[in-house]
Design a protein around this motif. Structure first.
Motif, PDB file in Angstrom:
ATOM      1  N   VAL A 190       6.731  -6.375   6.945  1.00 48.29           N
ATOM      2  CA  VAL A 190       8.105  -5.985   7.296  1.00 48.29           C
ATOM      3  C   VAL A 190       8.259  -4.474   7.199  1.00 48.29           C
ATOM      4  O   VAL A 190       8.841  -3.825   8.078  1.00 48.29           O
ATOM      5  N   GLN A 191       7.721  -3.885   6.116  1.00 48.08           N
ATOM      6  CA  GLN A 191       7.793  -2.434   5.975  1.00 48.08           C
ATOM      7  C   GLN A 191       7.091  -1.737   7.138  1.00 48.08           C
ATOM      8  O   GLN A 191       7.591  -0.744   7.686  1.00 48.08           O
ATOM      9  N   ALA A 192       5.934  -2.250   7.514  1.00 51.91           N
ATOM     10  CA  ALA A 192       5.192  -1.649   8.624  1.00 51.91           C
ATOM     11  C   ALA A 192       5.965  -1.768   9.928  1.00 51.91           C
ATOM     12  O   ALA A 192       6.027  -0.811  10.721  1.00 51.91           O
ATOM     13  N   ALA A 193       6.571  -2.935  10.165  1.00 47.57           N
ATOM     14  CA  ALA A 193       7.330  -3.126  11.403  1.00 47.57           C
ATOM     15  C   ALA A 193       8.566  -2.235  11.441  1.00 47.57           C
ATOM     16  O   ALA A 193       8.906  -1.667  12.488  1.00 47.57           O
ATOM     17  N   GLU A 194       9.249  -2.104  10.315  1.00 47.22           N
ATOM     18  CA  GLU A 194      10.424  -1.239  10.281  1.00 47.22           C
ATOM     19  C   GLU A 194      10.030   0.233  10.444  1.00 47.22           C
ATOM     20  O   GLU A 194      10.751   1.005  11.091  1.00 47.22           O
ATOM     21  N   ALA A 195       8.901   0.622   9.862  1.00 48.99           N
ATOM     22  CA  ALA A 195       8.425   1.994  10.037  1.00 48.99           C
ATOM     23  C   ALA A 195       8.050   2.256  11.493  1.00 48.99           C
ATOM     24  O   ALA A 195       8.299   3.346  12.023  1.00 48.99           O
ATOM     25  N   GLU A 196       7.469   1.267  12.157  1.00 48.41           N
ATOM     26  CA  GLU A 196       7.133   1.426  13.569  1.00 48.41           C
ATOM     27  C   GLU A 196       8.389   1.560  14.419  1.00 48.41           C
ATOM     28  O   GLU A 196       8.439   2.360  15.363  1.00 48.41           O
TER      29      GLU A 196
ATOM     30  N   ALA B 294       6.784   8.661   9.720  1.00 42.24           N
ATOM     31  CA  ALA B 294       6.987   7.212   9.880  1.00 42.24           C
ATOM     32  C   ALA B 294       5.667   6.500  10.125  1.00 42.24           C
ATOM     33  O   ALA B 294       5.447   5.384   9.643  1.00 42.24           O
ATOM     34  N   GLU B 295       4.771   7.145  10.842  1.00 35.03           N
ATOM     35  CA  GLU B 295       3.450   6.561  11.056  1.00 35.03           C
ATOM     36  C   GLU B 295       2.673   6.489   9.743  1.00 35.03           C
ATOM     37  O   GLU B 295       1.937   5.524   9.507  1.00 35.03           O
ATOM     38  N   LEU B 296       2.846   7.481   8.892  1.00 34.83           N
ATOM     39  CA  LEU B 296       2.209   7.439   7.567  1.00 34.83           C
ATOM     40  C   LEU B 296       2.780   6.293   6.731  1.00 34.83           C
ATOM     41  O   LEU B 296       2.031   5.608   6.012  1.00 34.83           O
ATOM     42  N   ILE B 297       4.089   6.068   6.813  1.00 33.06           N
ATOM     43  CA  ILE B 297       4.695   4.944   6.099  1.00 33.06           C
ATOM     44  C   ILE B 297       4.102   3.628   6.591  1.00 33.06           C
ATOM     45  O   ILE B 297       3.771   2.731   5.798  1.00 33.06           O
ATOM     46  N   ARG B 298       3.975   3.505   7.904  1.00 26.55           N
ATOM     47  CA  ARG B 298       3.422   2.279   8.477  1.00 26.55           C
ATOM     48  C   ARG B 298       1.975   2.080   8.021  1.00 26.55           C
ATOM     49  O   ARG B 298       1.564   0.962   7.667  1.00 26.55           O
ATOM     50  N   ALA B 299       1.187   3.141   8.038  1.00 27.31           N
ATOM     51  CA  ALA B 299      -0.216   3.029   7.628  1.00 27.31           C
ATOM     52  C   ALA B 299      -0.336   2.685   6.149  1.00 27.31           C
ATOM     53  O   ALA B 299      -1.230   1.935   5.739  1.00 27.31           O
ATOM     54  N   THR B 300       0.563   3.227   5.324  1.00 28.56           N
ATOM     55  CA  THR B 300       0.541   2.899   3.895  1.00 28.56           C
ATOM     56  C   THR B 300       0.850   1.422   3.680  1.00 28.56           C
ATOM     57  O   THR B 300       0.214   0.744   2.853  1.00 28.56           O
ATOM     58  N   ALA B 301       1.821   0.894   4.420  1.00 30.56           N
ATOM     59  CA  ALA B 301       2.118  -0.535   4.326  1.00 30.56           C
ATOM     60  C   ALA B 301       0.936  -1.375   4.792  1.00 30.56           C
ATOM     61  O   ALA B 301       0.701  -2.480   4.282  1.00 30.56           O
ATOM     62  N   GLY B 302       0.173  -0.855   5.747  1.00 27.54           N
ATOM     63  CA  GLY B 302      -1.000  -1.580   6.231  1.00 27.54           C
ATOM     64  C   GLY B 302      -2.038  -1.797   5.145  1.00 27.54           C
ATOM     65  O   GLY B 302      -2.782  -2.796   5.179  1.00 27.54           O
ATOM     66  N   ILE B 303      -2.110  -0.894   4.176  1.00 23.42           N
ATOM     67  CA  ILE B 303      -3.033  -1.096   3.050  1.00 23.42           C
ATOM     68  C   ILE B 303      -2.628  -2.344   2.274  1.00 23.42           C
ATOM     69  O   ILE B 303      -3.479  -3.171   1.894  1.00 23.42           O
ATOM     70  N   GLY B 304      -1.323  -2.514   2.030  1.00 24.63           N
ATOM     71  CA  GLY B 304      -0.861  -3.695   1.312  1.00 24.63           C
ATOM     72  C   GLY B 304      -1.123  -4.976   2.077  1.00 24.63           C
ATOM     73  O   GLY B 304      -1.466  -6.010   1.489  1.00 24.63           O
ATOM     74  N   ILE B 305      -0.978  -4.915   3.411  1.00 26.78           N
ATOM     75  CA  ILE B 305      -1.255  -6.096   4.226  1.00 26.78           C
ATOM     76  C   ILE B 305      -2.722  -6.500   4.078  1.00 26.78           C
ATOM     77  O   ILE B 305      -3.051  -7.684   3.891  1.00 26.78           O
ATOM     78  N   ALA B 306      -3.613  -5.520   4.152  1.00 26.27           N
ATOM     79  CA  ALA B 306      -5.041  -5.820   4.046  1.00 26.27           C
ATOM     80  C   ALA B 306      -5.416  -6.269   2.636  1.00 26.27           C
ATOM     81  O   ALA B 306      -6.258  -7.164   2.460  1.00 26.27           O
ATOM     82  N   GLU B 307      -4.791  -5.679   1.633  1.00 22.84           N
ATOM     83  CA  GLU B 307      -5.124  -6.071   0.266  1.00 22.84           C
ATOM     84  C   GLU B 307      -4.631  -7.480  -0.045  1.00 22.84           C
ATOM     85  O   GLU B 307      -5.301  -8.256  -0.732  1.00 22.84           O
ATOM     86  N   ALA B 308      -3.450  -7.853   0.471  1.00 25.76           N
ATOM     87  CA  ALA B 308      -2.920  -9.192   0.222  1.00 25.76           C
ATOM     88  C   ALA B 308      -3.821 -10.271   0.805  1.00 25.76           C
ATOM     89  O   ALA B 308      -3.862 -11.396   0.291  1.00 25.76           O
ATOM     90  N   ALA B 309      -4.573  -9.929   1.858  1.00 29.96           N
ATOM     91  CA  ALA B 309      -5.480 -10.913   2.455  1.00 29.96           C
ATOM     92  C   ALA B 309      -6.645 -11.251   1.537  1.00 29.96           C
ATOM     93  O   ALA B 309      -7.345 -12.248   1.760  1.00 29.96           O
ATOM     94  N   LEU B 310      -6.858 -10.449   0.499  1.00 30.39           N
ATOM     95  CA  LEU B 310      -7.941 -10.744  -0.447  1.00 30.39           C
ATOM     96  C   LEU B 310      -7.572 -11.846  -1.437  1.00 30.39           C
ATOM     97  O   LEU B 310      -8.453 -12.414  -2.091  1.00 30.39           O
TER      98      LEU B 310
END
Length: 478
Positions: A150-156, A296-312
């Motif tokens: 959600v954070q990534a989508a809102e940042a986008e 805003a792109e940096l915010i989106r990329a930072t949220a992407g780290i959480g998305i990838a980590e949650a998949a673990l």
């Protein structure tokens, strides 16, 4: 009872949720303490709703507003923004349970037959059944992967809004630049016409002296050649006018031929404010839409780290059903049943040959790239402001110096013509004086146009306000 179990389970799991990945923290970007050229350009501290209105030209105002309303690039950016907002809404919906309903009905026609024949003996019985049900599904966001999504989508969505705003900034600046090009070309054409009048008078004087036998035919040829050379300057200017008008039409989302009918300036506009209050380099972090879009792109990329980590980590899903059935409708015995189910499914990632870890590393690399891009966007913005400040200061200095040069060269033309009429100087002196005054007038005109262009570029570089988008109220923007 089962409904209470589902609700209790949901509340319990919600209390145990955590969020994977780092929270976004604005980086501390190093900026110069001040713009080096700011002191040389006095600025106007008054707020500007639309900076181009400082030129005081209604035609320019109308062209800019028309371009901001009809530009196709801006329209496409607006559509991309609406898409991103819709996708952000879909991401938020993923956090909630889903509930679907279904229903069905069926019937059976049973014929009463005798054992010895296949003919109808007593009629038929029509029986049927119905069923209706609810299907429940919920995947608790145990480790925050969906919340990071959600954070990534809102940042986008924010990034696309800022990209649209930056397009508006660029389009406004481009319209002003092309309009000033038209003003420069038209003023140059007027100057050439004035020079041709002066050279025509000189040619008439030379012909009179030639007819009187006072000068050779060479002077007549030289005067005719200079007049023809001056006339030839008009061709490239007309071509440049056509290109600038076509560019204005494209900026306004119209066919190129339309711009030929647009009102044209008769003089180079002067910005009454002279220049904006440029503030400090750090102010560009909030004033420039392109710099904010990079953040805003940096915010989106930072949220992407959480998305990838949650998949673990493990994931949980809670499917459930509630079905109500009625059988034997149309008969003496109707049976009604209600069945409810609730299940839980836990997915434990055990082995994927490092695929999830690789995606996490990639997400971290994308965040580092976004940070570098953010810094580069700020540096580019600072450089644009510094360049515009230097250009504006230099152009103003040239205007002052060239004004003196034009005054002196005009006096030289008058003196050389008088002396030539008296036979005290040769015709080459007259030609040189006329060429010099024409060149100086052209240089002064260019310097005035450069001053206007530099002022416009400076307003655009600092991210000066340009009003709300035509499709949205000012209060609706984030």
């Amino acid at each position: 009872m089962r409904h209470g179990l589902v609700t209790g389970t949901a509340l319990l799991l919600s209390g145990c949720l955590t969020t994977a990945g780092p929270d976004y923290v604005p980086p501390d970007l190093e900026t110069p303490p001040a713009f080096r050229g700011a002191g040389a350009v006095p600025g106007d501290a008054a707020p500007q709703v639309a900076w181009w209105r400082g030129f005081g030209d209604p035609t320019l105002d109308a062209l800019v507003e028309q371009a901001l309303a009809n530009n196709l690039d801006i329209a496409a950016a607006q559509a991309r923004l609406e898409e991103a907002r819709a996708l952000a809404g879909g991401s938020r919906a993923d956090l909630w349970p889903t509930l679907d309903a279904d229903a069905g009905v069926s019937g059976t026609d049973e014929l009463m037959r005798t054992p010895a024949s296949t003919t109808r003996s007593g009629g038929n019985d029509l029986t049927g059944s119905t069923d209706a049900g609810l299907t429940f599904g919920w995947a608790p966001d145990l480790f925050g992967g969906r919340r990071r999504a959600v954070q990534a989508a809102e940042a986008e969505a924010l990034r696309r809004e800022l990209v649209r705003d930056d397009l508006r900034r660029q389009v406004a600046a481009e319209v002003v630049a092309r309009y000033l090009d038209i003003a420069r070309d038209r003023a140059t054409l007027a100057m050439i016409d004035a020079a041709l009048d002066l050279q025509g008078q000189t040619l008439a004087l030379v012909r009179q002296r030639y007819a009187a036998g006072l000068v050779a035919a060479l002077d007549v040829s030289r005067a005719e050649a200079q007049e023809a050379s001056t006339r030839a300057r008009r061709g490239p200017l007309r071509e440049s006018l056509t290109k600038a008008r076509a560019a204005l039409a494209v900026l306004s989302g119209q066919a190129a031929g339309f711009a030929a009918d647009s009102p044209a300036p008769t003089a180079i506009p002067v910005h009454h404010a002279g220049g904006p209050d440029v503030g400090l380099p750090r102010d560009l972090l909030r004033a420039r839409p392109d710099v904010r879009a990079a953040e805003a792109e940096l915010i989106r990329a930072t949220a992407g780290i959480g998305i990838a980590e949650a998949a673990l980590y493990p994931s949980l899903s809670l499917p459930g059903t509630l079905t109500l059935s009625s059988a034997g409708l149309g008969s003496a015995s109707v049976v009604t049943t209600m069945v409810g189910t609730l299940a839980a499914s836990l997915d434990l990632p055990l082995f994927d040959a490092g695929a999830r870890r690789a995606e996490l590393s990639a997400a971290e690399a994308r965040a580092r790239e976004a940070l570098v891009t953010y810094r580069a966007a700020l540096l580019d913005a600072v450089a644009e402001v510094e360049t515009a400040l230097g250009a504006l200061d230099a152009a103003r200095g040239r205007v002052e110096d060239l004004g003196e040069a034009v005054t002196a060269s005009e006096a030289a033309v008058a003196q050389s013509r008088d002396l030539y009429a008296q036979g005290l100087v040769g015709f080459l002196d007259v030609l040189e004086a006329e060429r010099t005054v024409l060149d100086n007038r052209q240089a002064l005109l260019d310097a005035r146009a450069d001053t206007a262009q530099a002022a416009a570029a400076l307003y655009a570089a600092i991210g000066a306000p340009h009003g709300p988008p035509a499709s949205e109220p000012a209060t609706g923007r984030t």
